[in-house]
Scaffold this motif. Sequence first.
Motif, PDB file in Angstrom:
ATOM      1  N   PHE A 100       0.819  -1.212   0.000  1.00 39.98           N
ATOM      2  CA  PHE A 100       0.000   0.000   0.000  1.00 39.98           C
ATOM      3  C   PHE A 100       0.855   1.265   0.000  1.00 39.98           C
ATOM      4  N   GLY A 101       1.872   1.301   0.856  1.00 43.07           N
ATOM      5  CA  GLY A 101       2.711   2.491   0.950  1.00 43.07           C
ATOM      6  C   GLY A 101       3.420   2.806  -0.350  1.00 43.07           C
ATOM      7  N   ASP A 102       3.892   1.769  -1.051  1.00 44.06           N
ATOM      8  CA  ASP A 102       4.583   1.975  -2.331  1.00 44.06           C
ATOM      9  C   ASP A 102       3.643   2.569  -3.371  1.00 44.06           C
ATOM     10  N   VAL A 103       2.421   2.023  -3.450  1.00 45.80           N
ATOM     11  CA  VAL A 103       1.464   2.526  -4.440  1.00 45.80           C
ATOM     12  C   VAL A 103       0.983   3.921  -4.039  1.00 45.80           C
ATOM     13  N   PHE A 104       0.808   4.175  -2.744  1.00 39.58           N
ATOM     14  CA  PHE A 104       0.387   5.496  -2.270  1.00 39.58           C
ATOM     15  C   PHE A 104       1.411   6.550  -2.688  1.00 39.58           C
ATOM     16  N   ARG A 105       2.693   6.228  -2.484  1.00 38.20           N
ATOM     17  CA  ARG A 105       3.734   7.186  -2.851  1.00 38.20           C
ATOM     18  C   ARG A 105       3.780   7.394  -4.357  1.00 38.20           C
ATOM     19  N   GLY A 128      -1.149   9.473  -3.572  1.00 41.82           N
ATOM     20  CA  GLY A 128      -2.386   9.315  -2.815  1.00 41.82           C
ATOM     21  C   GLY A 128      -3.558   8.779  -3.602  1.00 41.82           C
ATOM     22  N   MET A 129      -3.453   8.731  -4.928  1.00 37.75           N
ATOM     23  CA  MET A 129      -4.570   8.247  -5.762  1.00 37.75           C
ATOM     24  C   MET A 129      -4.453   6.728  -5.954  1.00 37.75           C
ATOM     25  N   VAL A 130      -4.475   6.022  -4.833  1.00 36.89           N
ATOM     26  CA  VAL A 130      -4.225   4.583  -4.844  1.00 36.89           C
ATOM     27  C   VAL A 130      -5.324   3.832  -5.585  1.00 36.89           C
TER      28      VAL A 130
END
Length: 460
Positions: free
Chosen positions: A44-49, A53-55
């Motif tokens: 999640f953190g990798d995709v969030f970055r 924020g548009m995960v």
Amino acid sequence: MMTTPPETVERFGYRQELQRSLGFADLLIYGLIFMVPIAPFGIFGDVFRASHGMVALAYLVGLVAMAFTALSYAQMARAFPMAGSVYTYAGRGIAAPVGFMAGWAILLDYILVPSLLYLIASAAMASFVPAIPIWGWLIIFVLLNTVVNYLGIQMTARVTKIMLIAELAVLAVFLVVGVVALASGKGQAETLSPVFDPNTFSWTVVFGAASVAVLSFLGFDGISTLAEENRESAARLGRSMVAALALVGVLFIAQTWVAALLTQNRAAVMTDDDVKNNAFYALAEFAGGPWLAILTAVATAVAWGFANSLVAQAATSRLLFAMGRDRQLPAFLAKVDPRHKVPVNATLVVALISLGVGLWMNTLDDGVSLLVSLVNFGAMTAFLLLHVAVVVHFVVRQRSRDLLAHLVAPAIGFAVLVFVVVNANVAAQVLGFIWLGIGLVVLGVSYLLGRRPSLPQEVS
């Protein structure tokens, strides 16, 4: 004169050696487990970055990209109902040498996926049970999965059903607690920001994030490797791939939407690696307390290290089996255990490679990130050849008039994947092209030795 039934491997010059025991539900569950319904927990953190924020949007774009690929897989699964996945489809849809390169490309995905999963899960379990080091957990996971896969595809199917129920239960708990937390005022962002933020939106950002998010979708294609263990029609095999992708896509978007709205310290996620790596578990604790953080973390470790790795090992062994059977890899990989009806040597080889690569990558600071990028590059490259194979086989050779399914859909899928590959990690691009270069050298040596890749002729 008797003719060979249209969906048997004998029609294509092979013997039926694997056990046909899987139905539509088994294949669907296999695909869901391979994609891991709670996969976004771990990255999640990798995709969030990457998505700023548009995960949820990143996963939506990834779903669209994979949807066209799933449709192409379904078309080729009906035309060539055999093990081997894109290796078989490109080889028979275009030419045997192209099939070798497609198989070589997707080997980068299939061979490295178990190593990636074992490494992530082992690191997570070592944080809970520090008495056993990461390398110890790696060995435990590899041995456990190898034993289950050796006992036969029915045993694998039974275990995956249990694991799927457990994963969906954990996901349901998170979604309920998360929605309750949002209703009580714990939201940290605008409701629509996970799908569109005008302050940070750009297609480069979105597709760059999608190149990371698609890792979670890889696995629906693994269903195609079980074609020779499917007891129903090849059309049902194709539909199971599309259905698995659609179901898991909805689950991914729902959970990442809720998670993105609950994410605290959003600026820190963008800059601090420690915060990024634990972003999901931090928001889970914020939403429901420490118990929810522990539950989701343990579930992720078990899902990736056992359930997902189990089916990844099975899929990879079938790919090696198919390439070994055609003498495009060493023939000993095609050996089938007479009792359990599984490709035993290929299964053991996958286990040894997974253990070796996992232990090696554990010594590198960026081992996980490198594996993620390489897995994605291998899969996307092979999928590009898949789309070309659909057009060549159906439009050029068969003169198909169904241009929507056989030309438009694969063309769109090809274009989307090209954009994803172009925006992928630069290091992965370099290493990925080196891998493809090695494949071309291997292919060239085969020609020089008079072993031009070929496939058995179809029997009418």
